[in-house]
Scaffold this active site. Structure first.
Site, PDB file in Angstrom:
ATOM      1  N   LYS A 276      -4.789 -20.607  -5.486  1.00  0.00           N
ATOM      2  CA  LYS A 276      -4.658 -19.276  -4.873  1.00  0.00           C
ATOM      3  C   LYS A 276      -5.965 -18.498  -5.061  1.00  0.00           C
ATOM      4  CE  LYS A 276      -2.098 -14.861  -5.414  1.00  0.00           C
ATOM      5  NZ  LYS A 276      -1.013 -14.148  -6.117  1.00  0.00           N
ATOM      6  N   ASP A 281      -5.784  -8.142  -5.103  1.00  0.00           N
ATOM      7  CA  ASP A 281      -4.391  -7.944  -4.706  1.00  0.00           C
ATOM      8  C   ASP A 281      -3.975  -6.493  -4.934  1.00  0.00           C
ATOM      9  OD1 ASP A 281      -1.759  -8.161  -4.041  1.00  0.00           O
ATOM     10  OD2 ASP A 281      -1.184  -9.432  -5.750  1.00  0.00           O
ATOM     11  N   LYS A 288       0.697  -1.681  -5.136  1.00  0.00           N
ATOM     12  CA  LYS A 288       0.898  -1.734  -6.580  1.00  0.00           C
ATOM     13  C   LYS A 288       0.621  -0.357  -7.190  1.00  0.00           C
ATOM     14  CE  LYS A 288      -0.414  -6.553  -7.469  1.00  0.00           C
ATOM     15  NZ  LYS A 288       0.868  -7.028  -8.027  1.00  0.00           N
ATOM     16  N   ASP A 358       3.637  -7.550  -1.463  1.00  0.00           N
ATOM     17  CA  ASP A 358       2.971  -7.892  -2.720  1.00  0.00           C
ATOM     18  C   ASP A 358       3.301  -9.332  -3.165  1.00  0.00           C
ATOM     19  OD1 ASP A 358       1.367  -7.550  -4.914  1.00  0.00           O
ATOM     20  OD2 ASP A 358       2.802  -6.314  -6.037  1.00  0.00           O
ATOM     21  N   GLU A 360       2.401 -12.067  -1.882  1.00  0.00           N
ATOM     22  CA  GLU A 360       1.520 -12.641  -0.863  1.00  0.00           C
ATOM     23  C   GLU A 360       1.000 -14.023  -1.220  1.00  0.00           C
ATOM     24  OE1 GLU A 360       0.534 -10.752  -3.268  1.00  0.00           O
ATOM     25  OE2 GLU A 360      -1.100 -12.004  -3.983  1.00  0.00           O
ATOM     26  N   ARG A 362       2.452 -16.691  -2.367  1.00  0.00           N
ATOM     27  CA  ARG A 362       3.270 -17.784  -1.832  1.00  0.00           C
ATOM     28  C   ARG A 362       3.048 -17.956  -0.338  1.00  0.00           C
ATOM     29  NH1 ARG A 362       8.478 -14.779  -4.132  1.00  0.00           N
ATOM     30  NH2 ARG A 362       6.825 -14.097  -5.540  1.00  0.00           N
TER      31      ARG A 362
HETATM   32  N1  BES Z   1      -0.805 -11.506  -8.160  1.00  0.00           N
HETATM   33  C1  BES Z   1       0.491 -11.061  -8.436  1.00  0.00           C
HETATM   34  C2  BES Z   1       1.053 -11.643  -9.741  1.00  0.00           C
HETATM   35  C3  BES Z   1       0.345 -11.226 -10.992  1.00  0.00           C
HETATM   36  C4  BES Z   1       0.860 -10.226 -11.778  1.00  0.00           C
HETATM   37  C5  BES Z   1      -0.794 -11.878 -11.400  1.00  0.00           C
HETATM   38  C6  BES Z   1       0.216  -9.854 -12.935  1.00  0.00           C
HETATM   39  C7  BES Z   1      -1.435 -11.508 -12.575  1.00  0.00           C
HETATM   40  C8  BES Z   1      -0.926 -10.500 -13.348  1.00  0.00           C
HETATM   41  C9  BES Z   1       1.432 -11.444  -7.304  1.00  0.00           C
HETATM   42  O1  BES Z   1       0.862 -11.480  -6.049  1.00  0.00           O
HETATM   43  C10 BES Z   1       2.494 -10.419  -7.272  1.00  0.00           C
HETATM   44  O2  BES Z   1       2.187  -9.294  -6.984  1.00  0.00           O
HETATM   45  N2  BES Z   1       3.729 -10.817  -7.543  1.00  0.00           N
HETATM   46  C11 BES Z   1       4.821  -9.928  -7.540  1.00  0.00           C
HETATM   47  C12 BES Z   1       5.939 -10.578  -6.771  1.00  0.00           C
HETATM   48  C13 BES Z   1       7.090  -9.665  -6.493  1.00  0.00           C
HETATM   49  C14 BES Z   1       6.692  -8.612  -5.502  1.00  0.00           C
HETATM   50  C15 BES Z   1       8.226 -10.487  -5.971  1.00  0.00           C
HETATM   51  C16 BES Z   1       5.223  -9.680  -8.977  1.00  0.00           C
HETATM   52  O3  BES Z   1       5.176 -10.611  -9.771  1.00  0.00           O
HETATM   53  O4  BES Z   1       5.527  -8.547  -9.302  1.00  0.00           O
HETATM   54 ZN    ZN Z   2      -1.162 -11.789  -5.969  1.00  0.00          ZN
HETATM   55 MN    MN Z   3       0.849  -9.570  -5.105  1.00  0.00          MN
END
Ligand code: BES
Ligand code: ZN
Ligand code: MN
Length: 507
Positions: A276, A281, A288, A358, A360, A362
């Site tokens: 990835k 992000d 966020k 968010d 994204e 996947r």
């Molecule tokens: N890049 C984030 C996951 C992440 C969180 C990486 C903290 C490093 C540190 C990912 O894209 C994300 O935002 N995931 C969300 C998914 C949710 C919206 C289902 C998450 O984990 O909150």
């Molecule tokens: Zn992400």
């Molecule tokens: Mn994200």
């Protein structure tokens, strides 16, 4: 950025003068300090007073010219020497013994920074009960991994010039120099690859874009025996990589799908790596929170790990065909951005309802997995991603999550992770979880709610791998601030580079 050189020497250790000469000691039976006869006479008083116990990462610095030894013929000429403890090793499992040596390596690089020493000489003898070549490998790996700093954007303080790092490591052995030479060359390649991954991760989002991923890969292919293909935005449209395009929609930076291939003459198996490469992000329209958002420049650590692994693979030249794909883009909001409620059609025609922009990672991985598997038909595929915050809740910063559809592949990765002290913990990926990502309007939806967030993310990815043996590493908790160790500084760890390299080279 400095690169460390390593040499192997069979010279008489008594005659070594310059640099920092380093010996290793272990705790034997009844806590007796066990180390080379060459250095023992210099430890007399320390041992008598129990000032040095050879505990893990314990170290002492000695100045031979200041110590009288009884047998003059056995005196050392070194200006300065250090003895580093490895602790009790006798009934430890193999990976813990390896880790003790690697970790001593990190202790050495920390000491070098304090002492401003650039030239180290490591004595590899039979104290640890490991082959010289193995001991040298783990030591050099630890020293170079620990010898890392990122000061690119900091003005230098004229009063305290920054230490640039160790420039030369000499491994001193009495035998097997040829074997040792090969193994330390490997260790250096791997450790430098980890540095590359950390460097990419340390770059801010405005200096590490999808185009930078592409440029780095193109340059790597020029320097090494790798072939590189960059799929740019117009080509993505033609191919139908609509998942990557959808995530990129709100961005002024064009997306890239970076493909690197290593094709050896003799090949046994093929492995595909997918990383990835989300260069920033923001969450997109499902924005966020502001606090901590700056950390999301690290969302490309999976891509960095995969790219750096290719760098190591090109040096190590295993008999394995390796294909790496890095879907790279940032995730921004704006009037053209992807919105909650939108439905996208992935490369493999699976449709997905976007519930949260968010989630994204996947989406871009789904396209890359489906496209890569169709085009290259690998024997197995491993994706690496900072995919979910949920994995940090579950496993913290000490284990990466691993999920997959193939026990043998997952077990092989867990083994490789253990050898490298980058531990993986498997989570279940059974059918029941698929219910959470069922959608009323499309084949699937891109989030499954709060429960089991790491698993439902993997359940989404499962739609893009078919029957190909597949494993997914969630490194959100370990790519940054991984369990602090002597050889892993704060910040980006370069996680997964060593595990993937080890896994591929063992195939
Ligand atoms: N890049 C984030 C996951 C992440 C969180 C990486 C903290 C490093 C540190 C990912 O894209 C994300 O935002 N995931 C969300 C998914 C949710 C919206 C289902 C998450 O984990 O909150
Ligand atoms: Zn992400
Ligand atoms: Mn994200």
């Amino acid at each position: 950025m400095h690169k460390t050189k390593v040499a192997v020497s069979e010279k008489n250790i008594n005659l070594i003068k310059g640099g920092l000469l380093i010996f290793f000691a272990i705790q034997g039976e009844d806590d007796a300090v066990v180390c080379s006869d060459l250095v023992l006479p210099y430890l007399d008083s320390l041992l008598e007073l129990k000032d040095f116990k050879a505990g893990a990462n314990e170290r002492v610095i000695l100045y031979p010219s200041q110590i009288q030894v009884k047998d003059k013929k056995r005196s050392l000429l070194a200006d300065r020497l250090m003895v580093v403890g490895l602790g009790k090793l006798s009934d430890q499992e193999e990976h813990l013994r390896i880790e003790a040596v690697r970790s001593a390596g990190g202790t050495i690089s920390k000491a070098c920074e304090t002492l401003k020493v650039k030239d180290v000489k490591l004595v590899c003898d039979d104290i640890v009960g490991m082959e010289r070549a193995a001991m040298a490998h783990h030591l050099v790996e630890g020293v170079v991994l620990g010898d890392y700093r990122f000061k690119k954007y900091k003005k230098e303080d004229p009063d305290t010039p920054t230490f640039e790092g160790i420039s030369e490591i000499t491994v001193c052995v009495d035998t097997q120099a040829g074997k040792v030479r090969k193994s330390v060359a490997k260790a250096i390649s791997i450790a430098h690859a980890v540095h590359s991954a950390r460097n990419m991760a340390n770059e801010p989002g405005n200096s590490w874009t999808a185009t930078d991923f592409a440029d780095y890969a193109l340059k790597l292919a020029e320097e090494k025996e790798l072939t590189c293909r960059i799929i740019d935005k117009p080509k993505m449209k033609k191919l139908g990589l609509r998942g990557i395009l959808a995530v990129n929609q709100g961005s002024a930076e064009p997306p890239k799908l970076v493909i690197l291939e290593y094709s050896p003459a003799k090949k046994k198996k093929s492995v595909m790596l997918v990383g990835k490469g989300l260069t920033f992000d923001s969450g997109g329209v499902s924005l966020k929170p502001a606090a901590g958002m700056q950390n999301m420049k690290m969302d490309m650590c999976g891509g960095a790990a995969v790219l750096a692994t290719m760098q190591a693979i090109a040096d190590l030249k295993p008999d394995v065909h390796v294909i790496a794909l890095i879907p790279a883009t940032d995730n921004m909001s704006g009037s053209s951005a992807l919105k909650p409620g939108d439905v996208i059609r992935h490369y493999n025609d699976v449709t997905a309802e976007i519930v949260n922009t968010d989630a994204e990672g996947r989406i871009i991985l789904g396209d890359a997995l489906a496209y890569g598997i169709e085009k290259y038909e690998p024997d197995c595929v491993i994706d690496v991603a900072t995919l979910t915050g949920a994995v940090i809740i579950g496993l913290g910063h000490h284990h990466s999550g691993v999920l997959g559809n193939d026990d043998q592949l997952v077990d092989g990765l867990i083994d490789a992770g253990q050898t490298c002290s980058e531990p993986l913990w498997r989570l279940p990926l059974t059918k029941e979880y698929e219910k959470q990502i069922e959608s009323d309007v499309a084949d699937i939806k891109n989030t499954g709610g709060r429960d089991a967030g790491t698993i439902t993310a993997a359940a989404y990815l499962k739609n893009f791998v078919g029957d190909t043996p597949w494993a997914h590493l969630d490194i959100a908790g370990t790519a940054w601030d991984f369990t602090e160790k002597s050889y892993i500084p704060k910040g980006p760890s370069g996680i997964a580079v060593r595990t993937l390299t080890e896994f591929i080279c063992k195939k």
